[in-house]
Design a protein around this motif. Structure first.
Motif, PDB file in Angstrom:
ATOM      1  N   ALA A 113       0.828  -1.210   0.000  1.00  0.00           N
ATOM      2  CA  ALA A 113       0.000   0.000   0.000  1.00  0.00           C
ATOM      3  C   ALA A 113       0.862   1.260   0.000  1.00  0.00           C
ATOM      4  CB  ALA A 113      -0.936  -0.007   1.202  1.00  0.00           C
ATOM      5  N   LEU A 114       1.985   1.234   0.725  1.00  0.00           N
ATOM      6  CA  LEU A 114       2.880   2.400   0.726  1.00  0.00           C
ATOM      7  C   LEU A 114       3.520   2.588  -0.647  1.00  0.00           C
ATOM      8  CD1 LEU A 114       4.552   2.065   4.241  1.00  0.00           C
ATOM      9  CD2 LEU A 114       2.805   3.711   3.528  1.00  0.00           C
ATOM     10  N   LEU A 115       3.880   1.476  -1.289  1.00  0.00           N
ATOM     11  CA  LEU A 115       4.410   1.580  -2.649  1.00  0.00           C
ATOM     12  C   LEU A 115       3.361   2.160  -3.588  1.00  0.00           C
ATOM     13  CD1 LEU A 115       6.315  -1.825  -3.007  1.00  0.00           C
ATOM     14  CD2 LEU A 115       7.334   0.451  -2.750  1.00  0.00           C
ATOM     15  N   ALA A 116       2.126   1.674  -3.479  1.00  0.00           N
ATOM     16  CA  ALA A 116       1.036   2.166  -4.330  1.00  0.00           C
ATOM     17  C   ALA A 116       0.724   3.632  -4.045  1.00  0.00           C
ATOM     18  CB  ALA A 116      -0.213   1.310  -4.129  1.00  0.00           C
ATOM     19  N   ARG A 117       0.980   4.064  -2.815  1.00  0.00           N
ATOM     20  CA  ARG A 117       0.721   5.453  -2.417  1.00  0.00           C
ATOM     21  C   ARG A 117       1.757   6.401  -3.011  1.00  0.00           C
ATOM     22  NH1 ARG A 117      -3.406   8.216  -0.043  1.00  0.00           N
ATOM     23  NH2 ARG A 117      -2.621   9.883   1.252  1.00  0.00           N
ATOM     24  N   GLY A 118       2.815   5.843  -3.595  1.00  0.00           N
ATOM     25  CA  GLY A 118       3.811   6.681  -4.253  1.00  0.00           C
ATOM     26  C   GLY A 118       5.149   6.764  -3.551  1.00  0.00           C
ATOM     27  N   PHE A 119       5.315   6.059  -2.459  1.00  0.00           N
ATOM     28  CA  PHE A 119       6.616   6.052  -1.788  1.00  0.00           C
ATOM     29  C   PHE A 119       7.557   5.120  -2.539  1.00  0.00           C
ATOM     30  CE2 PHE A 119       3.852   7.270   1.769  1.00  0.00           C
ATOM     31  CZ  PHE A 119       4.543   8.380   2.248  1.00  0.00           C
ATOM     32  N   ALA A 151      10.586   2.574  -2.851  1.00  0.00           N
ATOM     33  CA  ALA A 151      11.028   1.556  -1.891  1.00  0.00           C
ATOM     34  C   ALA A 151      12.219   2.030  -1.065  1.00  0.00           C
ATOM     35  CB  ALA A 151      11.367   0.260  -2.631  1.00  0.00           C
ATOM     36  N   GLU A 152      13.150   2.730  -1.691  1.00  0.00           N
ATOM     37  CA  GLU A 152      14.345   3.159  -0.955  1.00  0.00           C
ATOM     38  C   GLU A 152      14.048   4.240   0.082  1.00  0.00           C
ATOM     39  OE1 GLU A 152      14.239   5.272  -4.943  1.00  0.00           O
ATOM     40  OE2 GLU A 152      14.136   3.189  -4.310  1.00  0.00           O
ATOM     41  N   THR A 153      12.848   4.835   0.051  1.00  0.00           N
ATOM     42  CA  THR A 153      12.481   5.838   1.056  1.00  0.00           C
ATOM     43  C   THR A 153      11.593   5.259   2.160  1.00  0.00           C
ATOM     44  OG1 THR A 153      10.485   6.610  -0.080  1.00  0.00           O
ATOM     45  CG2 THR A 153      12.584   7.660  -0.687  1.00  0.00           C
ATOM     46  N   ILE A 154      11.278   3.970   2.055  1.00  0.00           N
ATOM     47  CA  ILE A 154      10.493   3.304   3.100  1.00  0.00           C
ATOM     48  C   ILE A 154      11.459   2.639   4.062  1.00  0.00           C
ATOM     49  CG2 ILE A 154       8.788   1.523   3.622  1.00  0.00           C
ATOM     50  CD1 ILE A 154       7.669   1.899   0.779  1.00  0.00           C
ATOM     51  N   ARG A 155      11.346   2.996   5.335  1.00  0.00           N
ATOM     52  CA  ARG A 155      12.119   2.323   6.381  1.00  0.00           C
ATOM     53  C   ARG A 155      11.163   1.398   7.101  1.00  0.00           C
ATOM     54  NH1 ARG A 155      13.382   7.705   4.990  1.00  0.00           N
ATOM     55  NH2 ARG A 155      15.609   8.021   5.137  1.00  0.00           N
ATOM     56  N   VAL A 156      11.596   0.191   7.435  1.00  0.00           N
ATOM     57  CA  VAL A 156      10.739  -0.753   8.144  1.00  0.00           C
ATOM     58  C   VAL A 156      11.390  -1.109   9.473  1.00  0.00           C
ATOM     59  CG1 VAL A 156       9.604  -1.688   6.097  1.00  0.00           C
ATOM     60  CG2 VAL A 156      11.707  -2.739   6.897  1.00  0.00           C
ATOM     61  N   ALA A 157      10.569  -1.160  10.512  1.00  0.00           N
ATOM     62  CA  ALA A 157      11.062  -1.496  11.843  1.00  0.00           C
ATOM     63  C   ALA A 157       9.903  -2.016  12.668  1.00  0.00           C
ATOM     64  CB  ALA A 157      11.682  -0.261  12.512  1.00  0.00           C
ATOM     65  N   GLY A 158      10.230  -2.690  13.749  1.00  0.00           N
ATOM     66  CA  GLY A 158       9.197  -3.185  14.645  1.00  0.00           C
ATOM     67  C   GLY A 158       9.806  -3.619  15.956  1.00  0.00           C
ATOM     68  N   ILE A 159       8.946  -3.853  16.909  1.00  0.00           N
ATOM     69  CA  ILE A 159       9.383  -4.268  18.230  1.00  0.00           C
ATOM     70  C   ILE A 159       8.726  -5.597  18.570  1.00  0.00           C
ATOM     71  CG2 ILE A 159       7.562  -2.958  19.402  1.00  0.00           C
ATOM     72  CD1 ILE A 159       9.625  -2.393  21.622  1.00  0.00           C
ATOM     73  N   SER A 160       9.494  -6.492  19.166  1.00  0.00           N
ATOM     74  CA  SER A 160       9.005  -7.789  19.617  1.00  0.00           C
ATOM     75  C   SER A 160       8.441  -8.574  18.438  1.00  0.00           C
ATOM     76  CB  SER A 160       7.983  -7.583  20.742  1.00  0.00           C
ATOM     77  OG  SER A 160       7.638  -8.817  21.346  1.00  0.00           O
ATOM     78  N   SER A 161       7.199  -8.990  18.506  1.00  0.00           N
ATOM     79  CA  SER A 161       6.632  -9.751  17.385  1.00  0.00           C
ATOM     80  C   SER A 161       6.593  -8.903  16.115  1.00  0.00           C
ATOM     81  CB  SER A 161       5.246 -10.273  17.731  1.00  0.00           C
ATOM     82  OG  SER A 161       4.385  -9.214  18.081  1.00  0.00           O
ATOM     83  N   GLY A 162       6.530  -7.591  16.265  1.00  0.00           N
ATOM     84  CA  GLY A 162       6.599  -6.712  15.102  1.00  0.00           C
ATOM     85  C   GLY A 162       7.945  -6.828  14.405  1.00  0.00           C
TER      86      GLY A 162
END
Length: 142
Positions: free
Chosen positions: A99-105, A107-118
């Motif tokens: 969805a973020l890609l479709a929104r126009g972001f 890929a190289e400007t998307i950072r992904v992170a999470g905590i624990s199970s995330g």
């Protein structure tokens, strides 16, 4: 310990400045922003042992990390076990990335992170991206 859990539980229902519910295609969640630089987005995946948690609970943490990076953070909602067994949560996180890609972001400007199970879902997302032949994000963190 009681003080910390009371603080965190109490804060979960107060929204940081600039937080709001959003929907990007089929992906629903919270957008928290202390910066509208437009130079990217942080896809923050909440924790909760796959059975609890929500974007609202992790919005404060996502806001802090987003502020450090100077970008807004999107915290997607994903289906929880046991009502929705594996791979429902992983599919929802992949859907949020799409969805973020479709929104126009880019890929190289998307950072992904999470905590624990995330964090586990972020690691799984990276594998899913390779299998699906999708572009990798700019800076993964688990």
């Amino acid at each position: 310990m009681l003080r910390l859990s009371t603080l965190l539980a109490g804060r979960a229902w107060w929204s940081p400045k600039g937080a709001r519910a959003v929907r990007y295609g089929a992906a629903r969640g919270r957008l928290v922003s202390t910066s509208d630089s437009g130079d990217g987005v942080l896809l923050w995946v909440h924790g909760g042992a796959f059975v609890s948690g929500s974007p609202r609970v992790d919005q404060w943490l996502a806001a802090k990390y987003g502020a450090l990076a100077g970008i807004p953070a999107f915290v997607p909602r994903y289906r929880l076990a046991p009502e929705h067994p594996f791979p429902a949560a992983a599919d929802d996180v992949l859907g949020a990335y799409d969805a973020l890609l479709a929104r126009g972001f880019a890929a190289e400007t998307i950072r992904v992170a999470g905590i624990s199970s995330g964090g586990a879902l972020v690691a799984g997302l990276l594998g899913d991206l390779v299998r699906e032949g999708l572009p990798m994000p700019g800076a993964p963190r688990c």
